[in-house]
Design a protein around this motif. Structure first.
Motif, PDB file in Angstrom:
ATOM      1  N   ALA A  62       0.831  -1.209   0.000  1.00 55.76           N
ATOM      2  CA  ALA A  62       0.000   0.000   0.000  1.00 55.76           C
ATOM      3  C   ALA A  62       0.864   1.257   0.000  1.00 55.76           C
ATOM      4  N   VAL A  63       1.962   1.210   0.767  1.00 52.69           N
ATOM      5  CA  VAL A  63       2.877   2.354   0.802  1.00 52.69           C
ATOM      6  C   VAL A  63       3.483   2.602  -0.576  1.00 52.69           C
ATOM      7  N   ALA A  64       3.952   1.525  -1.219  1.00 53.61           N
ATOM      8  CA  ALA A  64       4.610   1.668  -2.517  1.00 53.61           C
ATOM      9  C   ALA A  64       3.635   2.146  -3.589  1.00 53.61           C
ATOM     10  N   ARG A  65       2.389   1.660  -3.533  1.00 51.45           N
ATOM     11  CA  ARG A  65       1.434   2.005  -4.590  1.00 51.45           C
ATOM     12  C   ARG A  65       0.795   3.373  -4.391  1.00 51.45           C
ATOM     13  N   SER A  66       0.432   3.667  -3.157  1.00 52.50           N
ATOM     14  CA  SER A  66      -0.275   4.933  -2.913  1.00 52.50           C
ATOM     15  C   SER A  66       0.676   6.104  -2.763  1.00 52.50           C
ATOM     16  N   ALA A  67       1.885   5.817  -2.216  1.00 55.21           N
ATOM     17  CA  ALA A  67       2.880   6.871  -1.960  1.00 55.21           C
ATOM     18  C   ALA A  67       2.266   7.998  -1.138  1.00 55.21           C
ATOM     19  N   GLU A  72       2.159   5.262   5.227  1.00 59.13           N
ATOM     20  CA  GLU A  72       3.369   5.130   6.049  1.00 59.13           C
ATOM     21  C   GLU A  72       3.026   5.170   7.538  1.00 59.13           C
ATOM     22  N   VAL A  73       2.053   5.995   7.900  1.00 59.27           N
ATOM     23  CA  VAL A  73       1.637   6.066   9.312  1.00 59.27           C
ATOM     24  C   VAL A  73       1.046   4.726   9.738  1.00 59.27           C
ATOM     25  N   LEU A  74       0.232   4.138   8.880  1.00 62.75           N
ATOM     26  CA  LEU A  74      -0.328   2.821   9.202  1.00 62.75           C
ATOM     27  C   LEU A  74       0.777   1.778   9.361  1.00 62.75           C
ATOM     28  N   LEU A  75       1.781   1.832   8.487  1.00 57.75           N
ATOM     29  CA  LEU A  75       2.892   0.887   8.577  1.00 57.75           C
ATOM     30  C   LEU A  75       3.665   1.094   9.875  1.00 57.75           C
ATOM     31  N   TRP A  78       1.643  -0.290  12.654  1.00 55.71           N
ATOM     32  CA  TRP A  78       1.719  -1.757  12.598  1.00 55.71           C
ATOM     33  C   TRP A  78       3.034  -2.243  13.181  1.00 55.71           C
ATOM     34  N   TRP A  79       4.111  -1.569  12.857  1.00 54.36           N
ATOM     35  CA  TRP A  79       5.442  -1.926  13.370  1.00 54.36           C
ATOM     36  C   TRP A  79       5.493  -1.790  14.893  1.00 54.36           C
ATOM     37  N   ALA A  80       5.044  -0.627  15.355  1.00 54.35           N
ATOM     38  CA  ALA A  80       5.067  -0.398  16.804  1.00 54.35           C
ATOM     39  C   ALA A  80       4.114  -1.345  17.523  1.00 54.35           C
ATOM     40  N   ALA A 157      10.617   2.271   1.179  1.00 55.14           N
ATOM     41  CA  ALA A 157      11.101   3.049   2.320  1.00 55.14           C
ATOM     42  C   ALA A 157      10.766   4.522   2.231  1.00 55.14           C
ATOM     43  N   GLY A 158      10.475   5.029   1.043  1.00 55.56           N
ATOM     44  CA  GLY A 158      10.229   6.471   0.918  1.00 55.56           C
ATOM     45  C   GLY A 158       9.354   6.813  -0.259  1.00 55.56           C
ATOM     46  N   ALA A 159       8.245   6.114  -0.412  1.00 54.96           N
ATOM     47  CA  ALA A 159       7.363   6.353  -1.556  1.00 54.96           C
ATOM     48  C   ALA A 159       6.903   7.810  -1.662  1.00 54.96           C
ATOM     49  N   PRO A 160       6.464   8.447  -0.562  1.00 53.91           N
ATOM     50  CA  PRO A 160       6.054   9.847  -0.685  1.00 53.91           C
ATOM     51  C   PRO A 160       7.200  10.762  -1.117  1.00 53.91           C
ATOM     52  N   VAL A 161       8.428  10.339  -0.812  1.00 49.71           N
ATOM     53  CA  VAL A 161       9.584  11.163  -1.190  1.00 49.71           C
ATOM     54  C   VAL A 161       9.796  11.129  -2.701  1.00 49.71           C
ATOM     55  N   VAL A 162       9.665   9.935  -3.295  1.00 52.63           N
ATOM     56  CA  VAL A 162       9.941   9.800  -4.730  1.00 52.63           C
ATOM     57  C   VAL A 162       8.709  10.085  -5.601  1.00 52.63           C
ATOM     58  N   LYS A 163       7.546  10.224  -4.977  1.00 50.25           N
ATOM     59  CA  LYS A 163       6.332  10.468  -5.753  1.00 50.25           C
ATOM     60  C   LYS A 163       6.407  11.730  -6.603  1.00 50.25           C
ATOM     61  N   PRO A 164       6.882  12.874  -6.088  1.00 50.16           N
ATOM     62  CA  PRO A 164       6.972  14.069  -6.943  1.00 50.16           C
ATOM     63  C   PRO A 164       7.839  13.851  -8.187  1.00 50.16           C
TER      64      PRO A 164
END
Length: 476
Positions: A62-67, A72-75, A78-80, A157-164
């Motif tokens: 979901a992180v990779a596709r939605s960016a 990322e907050v959900l992930l 989930w981790w915590a 690891a950084g989908a929102p970063v590379v989305k632009p």
């Protein structure tokens, strides 16, 4: 030592002691920090481990596709939550143990995951910085090359970063299409392709941050002006001049149009003149005078308008002359001017004779011309009719001398329409009468079954008689 053979005792002896099975809460927590459910495996909770792995895969996808940041907050939650849940389950055991080996292994796994995530995210920021720098420089090629370094790990690891950067690449691809359309427009003079290219540029420009890349593509097109074909350039620059201003980077095309259009209009007009395309050439000259009246080429353009206009007039006159089958058709019916025609001067004017040519064809060659460009007058001659009576004579029929015929001879009266070609105006409504000899000794005529005699006749004019009759018309 006594050997115990009781099966129940033997089974009890193989069961691990509570101390041996006690989990290490820290190791369990660190195992779950890997997002691989290792902590659950240490607790021997196989189903929980499978759920943990499946949930991690789904959230990472979901992180990779939605960016999007929410993914990322959900992930992160989930981790915590996995860490806290694993530690909670481990602490519920009645006894705990410190297992250095497990701690070291799970710590290494957790650190590896965290370090990979941090390094990939830092690298993603570096890539996007290069993309942004290239875009600011208007270099789509460099921006696309930088974004091409983004891998699967960067998107995890950084989908929102590379989305632009993905948006930049998409915009650059659209700009490539615009550049191709503009190149075709420069090559063919197609305003349709020009409009398509500018439409794409405007659409990309509506997306923030694309001013420089759009400007680069625009500049590449503007540098191709003027093209090798002046008429193509004139068509393109006219479109650029007339386009609605958007108060943006695209408006700088107007200055290029103003700089290159006058020469293009002049060159196109001259080129069309060599192809006898008089109307199109005149339109180019007139556009130059209308849009750039103070241009240094304005004088030449006015001369071009005059030259094209004269050529158009001459073409029209030629068509009307060609269509004149008698004194009431073609030019004789709808006269037109040819402003470059020689002025009408008595004693030297030449005329273009149309209509009935029975008599006009016997005029001196120096009086006549078949070329409208050399004529000062256009004379439309109608069929001859009876003019003034000259003489009446009696003739005997050779077949019957007792049936004499009285024959009256008339001058040939020729109704004329005389036009000054220079203005196309009719000079006079007049006619001429041509004299000649009458009452020949023998009168020849065609007779038919019911012969009623020769009837009235025209005199027989000589060339001098015809010339004398037309003297006043041509001012000779």
């Amino acid at each position: 030592m006594t050997e115990h053979t009781d099966p129940a005792y033997s089974a009890y002896a193989r069961r691990p002691s509570p101390a041996a099975a006690a989990p290490d809460p820290t190791a369990v927590a660190l195992g779950n920090a890997t997002l691989l459910g290792i902590g659950y495996l240490l607790l021997r909770r196989w189903r929980a481990a499978a759920v943990a792995v499946l949930g991690s895969v789904m959230l990472l996808t979901a992180v990779a596709r939605s960016a999007e940041t929410w993914a990322e907050v959900l992930l992160l939650l989930w981790w915590a939550g996995g860490i806290a849940h694993g530690r909670h389950l481990a602490r519920r055991w009645p006894e705990h143990a410190v297992r250095s080996g497990q701690r070291a292994a799970t710590l290494a796994g957790a650190l590896a995951v965290l370090l990979a995530a941090v390094l990939l995210r830092v690298d993603a920021h570096g890539i996007e910085n290069r993309v942004a720098t290239a875009r600011q420089a208007g270099d789509c090629e460099a921006a696309a090359a930088a974004q091409g370094e983004v891998g699967r790990g960067h998107r995890l690891a950084g989908a929102p970063v590379v989305k632009p950067g993905d948006a930049v690449v998409r915009a650059c691809r659209r700009l490539d299409g615009a550049a191709s359309a503009l190149a075709r427009a420069a090559r063919t003079g197609s305003t349709k392709e020009l409009g398509r290219g500018f439409g794409t540029l405007a659409a990309v420009l509506d997306e923030p941050g694309n001013e420089q890349t759009v400007g680069t593509v625009l500049d590449g097109f503007l540098e191709a002006l003027p093209t090798d074909d002046s008429c193509d350039t004139a068509a393109l620059t006219a479109w650029l001049r007339e386009r609605t201003r958007g108060h943006d980077v695209l408006d700088r095309s107007a200055s290029t149009a103003a700089r290159t259009e006058p020469a293009a209009l002049m060159g196109c007009g001259d080129r069309l003149m060599t192809r006898d395309a008089w109307h199109e050439a005149r339109e180019q000259y007139r556009r130059l005078l209308a849009e750039y009246p103070a241009d240094s080429r304005a004088g030449r353009a006015r001369g071009g308008v005059r030259k094209a206009t004269v050529a158009i007039e001459l073409d029209q006159v030629r068509e009307l002359v060609k269509a004149a089958s008698d004194a009431s058709s073609g030019y004789c019916d709808k006269p037109a001017k040819y402003s470059a025609a020689p002025p009408f001067r008595k004693g030297s004017a030449r005329a273009l004779f149309l209509g009935d040519a029975e008599y006009t064809d016997r005029l001196p060659g120096s009086w006549r011309t078949t070329d409208p460009a050399k004529a000062a007058l256009v004379v439309c001659a109608d069929e001859a009719e009876n003019g003034s009576a000259v003489q009446t004579c009696s003739y005997e029929n050779k077949k019957s001398r007792y049936l004499p015929h009285r024959v009256t001879f008339y001058k040939a009266r020729i109704p004329l329409k005389v036009y000054e070609l220079r203005t196309g105006k009719r000079l006079s409504a007049r006619s001429v009468q041509i004299g000649g000899t009458s009452c020949p000794a023998v009168l020849h005529y065609k007779y038919y079954m019911y012969d009623l005699g020769p009837g009235n006749q025209f005199v027989s004019p000589s060339k001098s008689d015809i010339r004398k009759a037309f003297d006043s018309v041509l001012g000779r």
